[in-house]
Motif scaffolding. Structure first.
Motif, PDB file in Angstrom:
ATOM      1  N   ALA A  21       0.830  -1.208   0.000  1.00 23.71           N
ATOM      2  CA  ALA A  21       0.000   0.000   0.000  1.00 23.71           C
ATOM      3  C   ALA A  21       0.862   1.254   0.000  1.00 23.71           C
ATOM      4  O   ALA A  21       0.532   2.260  -0.651  1.00 23.71           O
ATOM      5  N   ILE A  22       1.983   1.194   0.728  1.00 26.25           N
ATOM      6  CA  ILE A  22       2.905   2.330   0.759  1.00 26.25           C
ATOM      7  C   ILE A  22       3.507   2.563  -0.621  1.00 26.25           C
ATOM      8  O   ILE A  22       3.633   3.702  -1.086  1.00 26.25           O
ATOM      9  N   MET A  23       3.866   1.484  -1.310  1.00 28.46           N
ATOM     10  CA  MET A  23       4.413   1.620  -2.658  1.00 28.46           C
ATOM     11  C   MET A  23       3.364   2.161  -3.629  1.00 28.46           C
ATOM     12  O   MET A  23       3.647   3.000  -4.486  1.00 28.46           O
ATOM     13  N   LEU A  60       1.346   6.946  -6.858  1.00 26.55           N
ATOM     14  CA  LEU A  60       0.361   8.003  -7.110  1.00 26.55           C
ATOM     15  C   LEU A  60       0.868   9.355  -6.622  1.00 26.55           C
ATOM     16  O   LEU A  60       0.649  10.383  -7.280  1.00 26.55           O
ATOM     17  N   GLY A  61       1.543   9.357  -5.454  1.00 23.41           N
ATOM     18  CA  GLY A  61       2.076  10.608  -4.930  1.00 23.41           C
ATOM     19  C   GLY A  61       3.113  11.217  -5.845  1.00 23.41           C
ATOM     20  O   GLY A  61       3.144  12.440  -6.034  1.00 23.41           O
ATOM     21  N   GLY A  62       3.976  10.381  -6.437  1.00 26.42           N
ATOM     22  CA  GLY A  62       4.966  10.881  -7.376  1.00 26.42           C
ATOM     23  C   GLY A  62       4.325  11.490  -8.605  1.00 26.42           C
ATOM     24  O   GLY A  62       4.750  12.544  -9.092  1.00 26.42           O
ATOM     25  N   LEU A  63       3.281  10.839  -9.107  1.00 24.81           N
ATOM     26  CA  LEU A  63       2.555  11.392 -10.259  1.00 24.81           C
ATOM     27  C   LEU A  63       1.857  12.697  -9.895  1.00 24.81           C
ATOM     28  O   LEU A  63       1.804  13.640 -10.696  1.00 24.81           O
ATOM     29  N   ILE A 107       1.567  -4.313  -5.630  1.00 25.54           N
ATOM     30  CA  ILE A 107       1.157  -2.919  -5.452  1.00 25.54           C
ATOM     31  C   ILE A 107      -0.320  -2.868  -5.073  1.00 25.54           C
ATOM     32  O   ILE A 107      -1.176  -3.471  -5.732  1.00 25.54           O
ATOM     33  N   ILE A 108      -0.627  -2.132  -4.009  1.00 24.01           N
ATOM     34  CA  ILE A 108      -1.999  -1.993  -3.524  1.00 24.01           C
ATOM     35  C   ILE A 108      -2.320  -0.507  -3.408  1.00 24.01           C
ATOM     36  O   ILE A 108      -1.487   0.290  -2.957  1.00 24.01           O
ATOM     37  N   PHE A 109      -3.527  -0.142  -3.820  1.00 25.78           N
ATOM     38  CA  PHE A 109      -3.963   1.251  -3.713  1.00 25.78           C
ATOM     39  C   PHE A 109      -5.037   1.336  -2.636  1.00 25.78           C
ATOM     40  O   PHE A 109      -6.151   0.855  -2.804  1.00 25.78           O
ATOM     41  N   ASP A 110      -4.659   1.934  -1.503  1.00 25.75           N
ATOM     42  CA  ASP A 110      -5.542   2.014  -0.341  1.00 25.75           C
ATOM     43  C   ASP A 110      -5.575   3.465   0.136  1.00 25.75           C
ATOM     44  O   ASP A 110      -4.526   4.073   0.362  1.00 25.75           O
ATOM     45  N   MET A 111      -6.781   4.020   0.324  1.00 22.65           N
ATOM     46  CA  MET A 111      -6.916   5.423   0.692  1.00 22.65           C
ATOM     47  C   MET A 111      -6.280   5.733   2.044  1.00 22.65           C
ATOM     48  O   MET A 111      -5.882   6.866   2.299  1.00 22.65           O
ATOM     49  N   ARG A 112      -6.189   4.740   2.920  1.00 25.46           N
ATOM     50  CA  ARG A 112      -5.553   4.970   4.222  1.00 25.46           C
ATOM     51  C   ARG A 112      -4.074   5.339   4.054  1.00 25.46           C
ATOM     52  O   ARG A 112      -3.505   6.026   4.913  1.00 25.46           O
ATOM     53  N   ALA A 113      -3.477   4.886   2.986  1.00 27.81           N
ATOM     54  CA  ALA A 113      -2.086   5.226   2.706  1.00 27.81           C
ATOM     55  C   ALA A 113      -1.980   6.414   1.759  1.00 27.81           C
ATOM     56  O   ALA A 113      -1.093   7.261   1.901  1.00 27.81           O
TER      57      ALA A 113
END
Length: 375
Positions: A32-34, A39-42, A180-186
């Motif tokens: 989730a962090i990855m 997304l944060g980098g983009l 790779i996991i996309f989680d709103m908590r992260a």
């Protein structure tokens, strides 16, 4: 086209630890962090494209305050290394202090009593001299000590050649080592941190350039920061940011040649591909690093002061800098004052004084009447 080196950021560790705890830790949390880092980098990349209209929020008084805060936050890091690293059982021992002083003296000698290549290479020469001194110390001084509890330990200045011997000769990083996991908590807290690191990158660029960076340069730097972070996350690596340490190195050596910086970047890549080379760098005694760092990090403070004072110091400018450092940096440097604030606020503002100082400087620059209006 700016003298900035990007590398793995430690500023995200607080947020990542919080995310890992909320998700129960393990590979799932790391995935989730990855995902959040990609997304944060983009997100930061997009922010870089729209940096020009935001430039009005970063005049020299703001960027200078940010650079000054970066330097102040790093001085304690340099001093800790100077003593051998505060985690060392022999922290502050005479061996560590004398080794650090020796490195500093060598740097000062080559910086100011030689010219040309030797003067520009004073930091490198000092570090190599520190390695040699530590190697010789291993033959003439005891390499182990005993704690008050009677536990034997290896002294911090001792070169750990076993680490180099055990390292392999060649290694290829694995693409997507975890799912790779996309989680709103992260994602949400990490996006906020990418805004923070963009502000730090702007400050580093202003400090490293020795002048006010152009809109194109700032935009390119933030875009590079974002793309590099997304790319790194694909290999399971934490996000990148500009290395503030490099700003101090540039300020000392005045070397801003892109070829020289590219050579340094190639060396970092080789350290990753050739673990033995990376291990050789990693065994550097903290005291050796500290001998160079105290001077480099302090020079960042000087760069910040130069940015602030390149325009006339007015009561408005003095207020912005004073309040940003006093309240903003002071709050971040003494994180216990934030103990009863929301956790996310603690993670963002309590890791260092850079973020709150930047925030206060930006807000005051917007709210305080301009000097013309005060006249």
């Amino acid at each position: 086209q700016v003298p900035i080196i990007m590398g793995t950021s430690s500023g995200f560790l607080g947020v990542f630890n919080s995310v890992a705890a909320s998700m129960g830790g393990g590979v799932l949390a790391y995935g989730a962090i990855m995902g959040a880092s990609i997304l944060g980098g983009l997100f930061e990349t997009v922010l870089g494209f729209f940096l020009k209209p935001l430039r009005k929020f970063f005049p020299s008084v703001v960027t200078g305050t940010v650079v000054l805060s970066i330097g102040l936050s790093l001085i304690s890091v340099g001093v800790n290394s100077f003593g051998g690293g505060n985690a060392a059982k022999d922290f502050g021992s005479m061996e560590n202090l004398l080794l650090a002083v020796f490195v500093l003296v060598v740097i000062l000698f080559f910086k100011h009593w030689t010219k040309g290549f030797l003067s520009s290479s004073s930091i490198l020469i000092g570090i190599v001299a520190g390695y040699i001194a530590a190697f010789i110390m291993g033959f003439v001084l005891p390499t182990t000590g005993v704690t008050a509890d009677g536990v034997e330990f290896t002294k911090a200045w001792v070169l750990n050649w076993n680490k180099v011997a055990q390292a392999s000769w060649f290694a290829i990083p694995k693409l997507v080592p975890v799912k790779i996991i996309f989680d709103m908590r992260a994602i949400l807290p990490v996006l906020i941190m990418f805004i923070v690191t963009a502000v730090e990158t702007v400050g580093d660029m202003e400090g490293g350039m020795g002048r006010e960076a152009t809109d194109k340069e700032l935009s390119g730097g933030v875009i590079c920061d974002g793309l590099g972070s997304s790319f790194a996350a694909c290999f399971g690596v934490l996000p990148n940011t500009s290395f503030s340490q490099n700003v101090g190195l540039v300020a000392m050596t005045k070397v801003v040649n892109r070829g020289a910086l590219a050579t340094g970047a190639i060396f970092l890549i080789l350290c990753g591909l050739i673990p033995k080379l990376g291990a050789l760098v990693s065994i550097m005694p903290q005291a050796v690093l500290g001998g160079a760092a105290v001077m480099m990090f302090s020079s960042i403070v000087v760069s910040g002061i130069q940015l602030i004072t390149k325009e006339k110091m007015t009561p408005r400018t003095l207020t912005i800098v004073s309040v940003a450092l006093g309240v903003g940096y002071g709050m971040g440097a003494n994180a216990s004052i934030l103990a009863h604030t929301p956790q996310l606020f603690q993670l963002i503002c309590g890791e260092s004084g850079i973020v709150p100082a930047a925030f206060v400087a930006i807000v005051l620059n917007v709210l305080l009447p301009k000097d013309e209006e005060n006249a």
